[in-house]
Scaffold this motif. Sequence first.
Motif, PDB file in Angstrom:
ATOM      1  N   TRP A  56       0.812  -1.223   0.000  1.00  0.00           N
ATOM      2  CA  TRP A  56       0.000   0.000   0.000  1.00  0.00           C
ATOM      3  C   TRP A  56       0.843   1.269   0.000  1.00  0.00           C
ATOM      4  O   TRP A  56       0.527   2.226  -0.710  1.00  0.00           O
ATOM      5  CB  TRP A  56      -0.938  -0.027   1.212  1.00  0.00           C
ATOM      6  CG  TRP A  56      -1.836   1.154   1.328  1.00  0.00           C
ATOM      7  CD1 TRP A  56      -1.933   2.019   2.384  1.00  0.00           C
ATOM      8  CD2 TRP A  56      -2.787   1.638   0.361  1.00  0.00           C
ATOM      9  NE1 TRP A  56      -2.878   2.981   2.132  1.00  0.00           N
ATOM     10  CE2 TRP A  56      -3.409   2.768   0.903  1.00  0.00           C
ATOM     11  CE3 TRP A  56      -3.154   1.197  -0.920  1.00  0.00           C
ATOM     12  CZ2 TRP A  56      -4.390   3.492   0.221  1.00  0.00           C
ATOM     13  CZ3 TRP A  56      -4.131   1.924  -1.606  1.00  0.00           C
ATOM     14  CH2 TRP A  56      -4.737   3.048  -1.029  1.00  0.00           C
ATOM     15  N   PHE A  59       2.278   2.271  -3.304  1.00  0.00           N
ATOM     16  CA  PHE A  59       1.191   2.742  -4.171  1.00  0.00           C
ATOM     17  C   PHE A  59       0.844   4.187  -3.830  1.00  0.00           C
ATOM     18  O   PHE A  59       0.692   5.034  -4.718  1.00  0.00           O
ATOM     19  CB  PHE A  59      -0.035   1.832  -4.005  1.00  0.00           C
ATOM     20  CG  PHE A  59      -1.227   2.274  -4.818  1.00  0.00           C
ATOM     21  CD1 PHE A  59      -1.234   2.100  -6.191  1.00  0.00           C
ATOM     22  CD2 PHE A  59      -2.310   2.880  -4.223  1.00  0.00           C
ATOM     23  CE1 PHE A  59      -2.324   2.505  -6.957  1.00  0.00           C
ATOM     24  CE2 PHE A  59      -3.406   3.297  -4.970  1.00  0.00           C
ATOM     25  CZ  PHE A  59      -3.413   3.113  -6.341  1.00  0.00           C
TER      26      PHE A  59
ATOM     27  N   ASN B 132      -7.677  -0.800  -2.348  1.00  0.00           N
ATOM     28  CA  ASN B 132      -7.769   0.440  -3.119  1.00  0.00           C
ATOM     29  C   ASN B 132      -6.605   0.604  -4.085  1.00  0.00           C
ATOM     30  O   ASN B 132      -6.509   1.605  -4.777  1.00  0.00           O
ATOM     31  CB  ASN B 132      -7.816   1.645  -2.185  1.00  0.00           C
ATOM     32  CG  ASN B 132      -9.221   1.919  -1.710  1.00  0.00           C
ATOM     33  OD1 ASN B 132     -10.109   1.100  -1.921  1.00  0.00           O
ATOM     34  ND2 ASN B 132      -9.428   3.058  -1.077  1.00  0.00           N
ATOM     35  N   ASP B 133      -5.714  -0.371  -4.083  1.00  0.00           N
ATOM     36  CA  ASP B 133      -4.606  -0.353  -5.030  1.00  0.00           C
ATOM     37  C   ASP B 133      -5.181  -0.750  -6.391  1.00  0.00           C
ATOM     38  O   ASP B 133      -5.617  -1.885  -6.587  1.00  0.00           O
ATOM     39  CB  ASP B 133      -3.540  -1.347  -4.565  1.00  0.00           C
ATOM     40  CG  ASP B 133      -2.286  -1.303  -5.424  1.00  0.00           C
ATOM     41  OD1 ASP B 133      -2.403  -1.011  -6.632  1.00  0.00           O
ATOM     42  OD2 ASP B 133      -1.197  -1.557  -4.891  1.00  0.00           O
ATOM     43  N   THR B 134      -5.184   0.184  -7.316  1.00  0.00           N
ATOM     44  CA  THR B 134      -5.873  -0.047  -8.592  1.00  0.00           C
ATOM     45  C   THR B 134      -5.251  -1.174  -9.411  1.00  0.00           C
ATOM     46  O   THR B 134      -5.918  -1.786 -10.232  1.00  0.00           O
ATOM     47  CB  THR B 134      -5.896   1.243  -9.426  1.00  0.00           C
ATOM     48  OG1 THR B 134      -4.582   1.798  -9.450  1.00  0.00           O
ATOM     49  CG2 THR B 134      -6.849   2.252  -8.821  1.00  0.00           C
ATOM     50  N   ARG B 135      -3.964  -1.456  -9.163  1.00  0.00           N
ATOM     51  CA  ARG B 135      -3.336  -2.568  -9.889  1.00  0.00           C
ATOM     52  C   ARG B 135      -3.993  -3.889  -9.481  1.00  0.00           C
ATOM     53  O   ARG B 135      -4.155  -4.796 -10.292  1.00  0.00           O
ATOM     54  CB  ARG B 135      -1.841  -2.626  -9.562  1.00  0.00           C
ATOM     55  CG  ARG B 135      -1.074  -1.414 -10.056  1.00  0.00           C
ATOM     56  CD  ARG B 135       0.306  -1.334  -9.423  1.00  0.00           C
ATOM     57  NE  ARG B 135       0.237  -1.206  -7.968  1.00  0.00           N
ATOM     58  CZ  ARG B 135       1.294  -1.172  -7.161  1.00  0.00           C
ATOM     59  NH1 ARG B 135       2.500  -1.281  -7.666  1.00  0.00           N
ATOM     60  NH2 ARG B 135       1.155  -1.031  -5.863  1.00  0.00           N
ATOM     61  N   ALA B 138      -7.728  -4.017 -10.886  1.00  0.00           N
ATOM     62  CA  ALA B 138      -7.737  -4.324 -12.322  1.00  0.00           C
ATOM     63  C   ALA B 138      -7.458  -5.804 -12.570  1.00  0.00           C
ATOM     64  O   ALA B 138      -8.071  -6.429 -13.445  1.00  0.00           O
ATOM     65  CB  ALA B 138      -6.716  -3.457 -13.052  1.00  0.00           C
ATOM     66  N   GLU B 165     -11.464   4.453 -10.846  1.00  0.00           N
ATOM     67  CA  GLU B 165     -10.959   4.844 -12.161  1.00  0.00           C
ATOM     68  C   GLU B 165     -10.120   3.760 -12.820  1.00  0.00           C
ATOM     69  O   GLU B 165      -9.195   4.044 -13.578  1.00  0.00           O
ATOM     70  CB  GLU B 165     -10.192   6.170 -12.083  1.00  0.00           C
ATOM     71  CG  GLU B 165     -11.105   7.318 -11.679  1.00  0.00           C
ATOM     72  CD  GLU B 165     -10.390   8.651 -11.535  1.00  0.00           C
ATOM     73  OE1 GLU B 165      -9.178   8.688 -11.761  1.00  0.00           O
ATOM     74  OE2 GLU B 165     -11.067   9.629 -11.201  1.00  0.00           O
TER      75      GLU B 165
END
Lengths: 282, 238
Positions: A56, A59, B132-135, B138, B165
């Motif tokens: 986290w 990121f 919440n890490d978009t990687r 996805a 997003e």
Amino acid sequence: MRIFDPHIHMTSRTTDDYRAMYDAGVRALVEPSFWLGQPRTSPASFFDYFDALLGWEPFRASQYGIAHHCTLALNPKEANDPRCTPVLDALPRYLVKDSVVAVGEIGYDSMTPAEDHALAAQLQLAADHALPALVHTPHRDKLAGLHRTIDVIRESNLPPEFVLLDHLNETTVEAATDSGCWAGFSIYPDTKMDEDRMVTILQNHGTEKILVNSAADWGKSDPLKTRKVADAMLKAGFTEDDVDQVLWRNPVAFYGQSGRLQLDVLTPDPLHEGNSILRGGE
Amino acid sequence: MLTSRNSLKSRKELDAELGGAARAWLDEALAEAAHDAADATATPGAPRPGASPYASPPWELRYAAAGRHCGQENADSVRSLLLVESRASLPSVTRLYDQGTAAERRAVLLTLHLLDLGDTALPLIEDALRANDTRLVAAAVGPYAADHLDPHAWRHAVLKCLFTEVPVAAVARLGERAHGDAELARMLNDFAAERTAAGRPVPEDLRTVLALTAPAGEGDHPARPNAAPAAPAPTEES
């Protein structure tokens, strides 16, 4: 101006800090694992913390254009708690992770036999994984603690150029630089070092193998102290190249010994090759 | 570094691309993984002799180091090959996910549909969809999610993409699953109304998905959410 903060605890900081750091020129940082203020009672809570430093937090940093790496270890304070020492057995699987650029923070707090054991064992882990070590020097009885630290490093399989002795000051800088290790200075609002004293040390000892950090955490601290040292250096007549050496090239050279620094920050675009918003050679 | 495309390279493509040292490393790693798979077949569930509770099979340590040896751009592909070659079991993929960096977790998520796991690995997908890490988000909405997520969880996954997003192009078989889904259409319209009421923009991808929810014959005239001012807005998923 590009700045690499080689020691800052971002898990304790807000996104406002990330933004302010970026605006001040910070493009890369290393977050050492350390004590959280509240003692932990089991290895599992260390593992969750380590996972956050590998997941986290990088990121979060990437969203603000900052490259995030970490150092992992059982810290000196909690090395004294037998409920936490099994962390040493699990470290090998963490030390193979891409963004781990050193073993740390290790070192002494109260100079106990348990701390002796954890320090020696983790210096060996660093040697086994071809990683540098970030060594915290104690707040209490600092000079004696530094001498004992240097003795343990000499007996270890890790060469001194793979060691960064941190939280140094006027009384410990001489012995630290004589040891062949890299010298780290934490700049704090009231304690440890301030920016003007740091400039004096740089005037007396030069700019080689010296690193400056904010060590900002959950206590009274300032994540922009690296920039304030840079400004104080320029005001005192140091060149921009001197500043770049201390605030960028030295930490890159030290942690770069891991072979794992990745200073291109890609925006976290999950589908396409992210746009690089920073080049390592910027 | 983020290697972010969800397309995985084959062994053949990697062999053609990698230099000698990297190819040798990959050969050894895949051999170790195959050896582990053979062991597991011979003595299923047997504890490893002398193993500490924190010990990992050698190929799992190579899984972590894949990018350093084969290039970060190939890390997803190499990790995926290791999982396939070892015929990774549920305990193994769960351990690699739980103990993995975000990049290592992503490679697990991208490979689940290639392993013989049925729906047993759904907890990993659900975990990634809470992130919440978009990687991770996805990677979680790939073919495995399309095959196994129940309708409620799948609709929330689509909504999560809009909130964070993540382009909905990442959602596997989106058109097929969205088709005729009136409940998804309602959720999308509610979301659009909420954004419009707040004076915030409606994500373009929302309109894309909404069009896909239309039953047969209505595809040319999807319900349109009200237009909203087009100002950049941060995501708010937390």
